[in-house]
Enzyme design. Sequence first.
Site, PDB file in Angstrom:
ATOM      1  N   ARG A 196       2.123  -0.372  -6.324  1.00  9.81           N
ATOM      2  CA  ARG A 196       2.146  -2.081  -6.010  1.00  9.81           C
ATOM      3  C   ARG A 196       0.590  -2.343  -5.406  1.00  9.81           C
ATOM      4  O   ARG A 196       0.042  -1.339  -4.655  1.00  9.81           O
ATOM      5  CB  ARG A 196       3.000  -2.753  -5.242  1.00  9.81           C
ATOM      6  CG  ARG A 196       4.273  -2.879  -5.644  1.00  9.81           C
ATOM      7  CD  ARG A 196       4.118  -4.072  -6.571  1.00  9.81           C
ATOM      8  NE  ARG A 196       5.518  -4.637  -7.200  1.00  9.81           N
ATOM      9  CZ  ARG A 196       6.101  -4.068  -8.256  1.00  9.81           C
ATOM     10  NH1 ARG A 196       5.573  -3.192  -9.212  1.00  9.81           N
ATOM     11  NH2 ARG A 196       7.235  -4.434  -8.697  1.00  9.81           N
TER      12      ARG A 196
ATOM     13  N   GLU B 104      -3.434  -9.264  -8.273  1.00 10.88           N
ATOM     14  CA  GLU B 104      -3.336  -9.295  -9.671  1.00 10.88           C
ATOM     15  C   GLU B 104      -2.807 -10.653 -10.254  1.00 10.88           C
ATOM     16  O   GLU B 104      -1.825 -11.124  -9.616  1.00 10.88           O
ATOM     17  CB  GLU B 104      -2.700  -7.847 -10.247  1.00 10.88           C
ATOM     18  CG  GLU B 104      -1.080  -7.970  -9.738  1.00 10.88           C
ATOM     19  CD  GLU B 104      -0.522  -6.645 -10.326  1.00 10.88           C
ATOM     20  OE1 GLU B 104      -1.019  -5.620  -9.832  1.00 10.88           O
ATOM     21  OE2 GLU B 104       0.357  -6.531 -10.933  1.00 10.88           O
TER      22      GLU B 104
ATOM     23  N   HIS C   4      -1.115  -3.356 -15.088  1.00 18.32           N
ATOM     24  CA  HIS C   4       0.436  -3.003 -14.805  1.00 18.32           C
ATOM     25  C   HIS C   4       1.175  -2.540 -15.779  1.00 18.32           C
ATOM     26  O   HIS C   4       2.220  -3.402 -16.107  1.00 18.32           O
ATOM     27  CB  HIS C   4       0.726  -4.453 -13.923  1.00 18.32           C
ATOM     28  CG  HIS C   4       1.866  -4.170 -12.942  1.00 18.32           C
ATOM     29  ND1 HIS C   4       2.061  -4.919 -11.942  1.00 18.32           N
ATOM     30  CD2 HIS C   4       2.872  -3.530 -13.028  1.00 18.32           C
ATOM     31  CE1 HIS C   4       3.048  -4.319 -11.423  1.00 18.32           C
ATOM     32  NE2 HIS C   4       3.789  -3.350 -11.840  1.00 18.32           N
ATOM     33  N   ILE C   5       1.032  -1.433 -16.419  1.00 13.38           N
ATOM     34  CA  ILE C   5       1.813  -1.162 -17.663  1.00 13.38           C
ATOM     35  C   ILE C   5       2.573   0.193 -17.294  1.00 13.38           C
ATOM     36  O   ILE C   5       3.152   0.681 -18.116  1.00 13.38           O
ATOM     37  CB  ILE C   5       1.035  -0.802 -18.866  1.00 13.38           C
ATOM     38  CG1 ILE C   5      -0.248   0.183 -18.401  1.00 13.38           C
ATOM     39  CG2 ILE C   5       0.397  -2.334 -19.410  1.00 13.38           C
ATOM     40  CD1 ILE C   5      -1.089   0.721 -19.615  1.00 13.38           C
TER      41      ILE C   5
END
Length: 336
Positions: free
Chosen positions: A239, A268, A286-287
């Site tokens: 995170r 983000e 963020h994949i």
Amino acid sequence: MKQKVLVCRSLFPAAIERLAEYFEIDYHDRDVPLVPADLAARLADKDGAITLLSDRIDSQSLAGATKLKALCNVAVGYNNLDLAAISRAGVIATNTPGVLDETTADTAWALLLASARRIVSADKWVRARQWQGWQFHDPWLGNDVHHATLGILGMGRIGQAVARRAAGFSMRVIYHNRNPLPVADEQACNAAWVDKKTLLSEVDFLVLLLPYSPDNHHCIGRDELALMKPQACLINVARGGIVDDDALIEALQKRKIAGAALDVFENEPVLDPRFFALDNVVLTPHIGSSTRATRLAMAMLAADNLIDALHGRRPPNLLNPEVWDARQSITKESAP
Ligand code: DGY
């Protein structure tokens, strides 16, 4: 009459069909988050909701949601949920652990390898038609992954899946958690517990897999980065907010560490623009869990949690069991 549930984002049709067997659905069928006022208004008459990591659920969003009994988050991380406020409101919350471990571990490895061997910069260079011919001292001399030291901060299920893959690269694996794993689990991934300072100073590749909480906000900052070797790379698939982005940018600019590969960021999707000028960082949006099969499994698990929760069955992935237990004892006491 069917209970009413809100689905906060576009999901797979199979998950919507599963939910529709049991519930009347208010479906926000778009892949952008509901604005907070809309979210609060649409929760007001609902019995349950499927939320995503970009839906902030707190006392404001819950203010009018007097019927709400369950919130089922489609993510293993749940820092979008103010769990204390949710529990105070008597609502149970669930997440989706387990189904994304292997996929997220694969992503961590993709980033690790890309960063070590400068794959993204090299690709951009070829596309920019800069390549004039094979060179012995090419600009892409990277760092070896095989036989290097892999460090994992946050050795939960995903950390252990990352560690297991290191055997194929003959790596030494060290990790830090508040408490060491049981010996059998350490042996299964051939990893040794070390204190945080040792971890930071000995790693060639540091993979962050901690859940975010205010306690570990900026747990990698200037002091921690200063302990790392100049050839070390940092990989964050956990995170944003765990790393102090400002301190990391400075370390990358000054080559205090060799590189970073980041799937998550503070604030983000708005990134610090200084990241874009750095050639020693790999940036992805963020994949970590983003394969078709895994995202489907996450959506189905969240749907199953909601179906259980609203039919009086303890859902498998409860985050606030005390709320469930309190609700069960009220039900028993009010039974004739
Ligand atoms: C999670 O599940 O917490 C991931 O970040 C979603 O991809």
